[in-house]
Structures are given as structure tokens and as C-alpha cells.
Scaffold this motif. Structure first.
Motif: not given
Length: 265
Positions: A85-87, A165-169
Motif C-alpha cells: 500500500y505505502s509504496s 516509510n514502509i516501517a511507519e504507520n
């Protein structure tokens, strides 16, 4: 003879007319006036408390629905707002938008009714959203990257863009818990929530190890603290983190007092 006379006197006492006491017109009018004054003083407060209770119930139901839908979607499709989703969403891809469309279906038949976003602001819903202190207004919410969704309860949902960033909510979701019905104010019926990478939804302002480091909500940031839930700010961000205090029912000004009963004016 004495017994007969005694019985007659007894009957006379029983059936003799009683004295009647009546109020004058002036006394009746004074009494009604006092009742009217008391009602005028107490009714607005009662109505205000009733309205705030309705908003509280709608907020709590919204928070529960968001988490239920997030978990249901995760069971069916995986985490709705993960790496893909994020990317894809931040790159302008359709994958993230499709996830939003599918996710919102879980909300009592939710559908998209408006495709406006920050690039196409002319189509933003035609009602104003106000700051917590009711002094600043804007057309639409801070969540302006997805268009607007609604469901058969009349709630209005909108999403911000995905996490940097993919590690963020992320993303942030804004919900008007009673739709276009007033007050349409941050902290009253408009609240911000944040999807987490571990599959939950948290109120904006609640700490989480994967919260975005940015404090700019225009780029899916994160804000917390009473400076983001205060009447002292004339800007909209004065109500961005009120969901955190509303969920706990704790005033940001005094933790011993209620958010809904005491803090909201």
C-alpha cells in the motif's frame, strides 16, 4: 335522647362544608413565571449534555468499527495498509486506492461518493469543517488524498496518503462521525485515526513504536500532546489529536476531568 343528639352532632361534623382555599390569578402567574425561569436556566445545559453524549457514543462506535474492519480485512486480504500500500500509493499507483475502495465496503455497505483530493479541490464536499474553537473553517478535512466515502449510517470517511516509510504507520483516516450534520468540528464529531502496520487503528495522539517521525499531517505525519487538542489555537491543528483524549474520556487540560462532559464547551 342524648345518644340521638350525639349522633346528629357527629353527622353534622362529618358532612359540614369544609373551608376551600384558592390561589389568586397573580399567584398562579408568579408560580408559572418561576417555573419558566428555572426551565430556561436548566434546559440548555441538559440539551448540551445530551448532544455531547450522542457525539461520544458515535465516536466510540466509530473507533470500534474501524478496528473490526481492519481485522476483518486482514483476515481476508492481509494487512490492508502494509508495504504494498505505502509504496504503490505514494508512487501514484492504483494498488493503494483499490485497497481503500475494498476496505470501505466493510463499513455497512460503504461506497465512494466523491473523488476529490488536494489536486482536484473543486469537488471537495460542500460543507465546512471547523477548528475545535470554531474560529477557523475549511472546505473538507486534512485527509484529502483519497476522495470521500460514506455508508448507510451517514458517516463520512477520507484518507490521507500512505506512510513515507514502509516501517511507519499509516495512512491517516478522518471520520465525520455524524456526516454533514453539525457541529462539523475537530474534536467534536470529526476525528483523526491512524492505521498501524500491526493491523490496528489508533487515535491520533496515541504513542506507538511505528508512528511516523514527521509531525506534518500533510505528509502522513503524527502529532500528539495537548497543544494539538486546545481551544487556544485558531487553526485546525488545534483539534487534530483530540481523538486520543476523547477515547480515554480525559480532558487535556485536567486529567481528573471528563473530555466529553467538562472539556467540550
Amino acid at each position: 335522647l342524648k345518644q340521638v343528639q350525639h349522633d346528629a352532632n357527629s353527622l353534622k361534623r362529618i358532612y359540614s362544608p369544609r373551608k376551600c382555599y384558592a390561589f389568586t390569578l397573580a399567584e398562579v402567574l408568579i408560580t408559572l413565571g418561576i417555573i419558566g425561569v428555572v426551565a430556561a436556566l436548566t434546559m440548555p445545559a441538559l440539551i448540551n449534555q445530551t448532544n455531547k453524549k450522542e457525539l461520544q457514543v458515535a465516536f466510540q462506535k466509530t473507533y470500534s468499527e474501524l478496528n473490526q474492519a481492519a481485522k476483518l480485512y486482514e483476515v481476508q486480504n492481509g494487512n490492508p495498509f502494509g508495504v504494498e500500500y505505502s509504496s504503490a500509493y505514494n508512487a501514484g499507483g492504483q494498488y493503494g486506492q483499490n485497497q481503500l475502495d475494498n476496505f470501505i465496503i466493510l463499513f455497512n455497505g460503504g461506497t465512494k461518493y466523491n473523488s476529490s483530493n488536494w489536486q482536484n479541490s473543486a469537488d471537495i464536499p460542500s460543507y465546512d469543517i471547523y477548528s475545535l474553537n470554531n474560529k477557523t473553517k475549511d472546505n473538507g478535512t486534512v485527509c484529502n488524498d483519497s476522495g470521500y466515502y460514506t455508508n448507510n449510517t451517514g458517516k463520512i470517511y477520507s484518507f490521507n496518503n500512505g506512510a513515507d516509510n514502509i516501517a511507519e504507520n499509516g495512512p491517516i483516516i478522518c471520520v465525520d462521525t455524524n456526516g454533514k450534520k453539525r457541529p462539523n468540528r475537530y474534536g467534536y464529531d470529526v476525528f483523526l485515526f491512524l492505521f498501524t502496520i500491526d493491523g490496528y487503528v489508533i487515535p491520533m495522539g496515541m504513542e506507538h513504536p511505528n508512528n511516523p517521525t514527521s509531525n506534518s499531517l500533510n505528509w502522513n505525519g503524527f502529532v500528539s500532546g495537548k497543544e494539538y487538542c486546545t481551544y487556544s489555537k485558531n487553526s485546525k491543528d488545534g483539534g487534530y489529536a483530540c481523538a486520543y483524549y476523547a477515547l480515554q474520556d480525559r480532558s487535556p487540560e485536567d486529567s481528573s476531568k471528563s473530555y466529553w462532559r467538562d472539556f467540550l464547551k
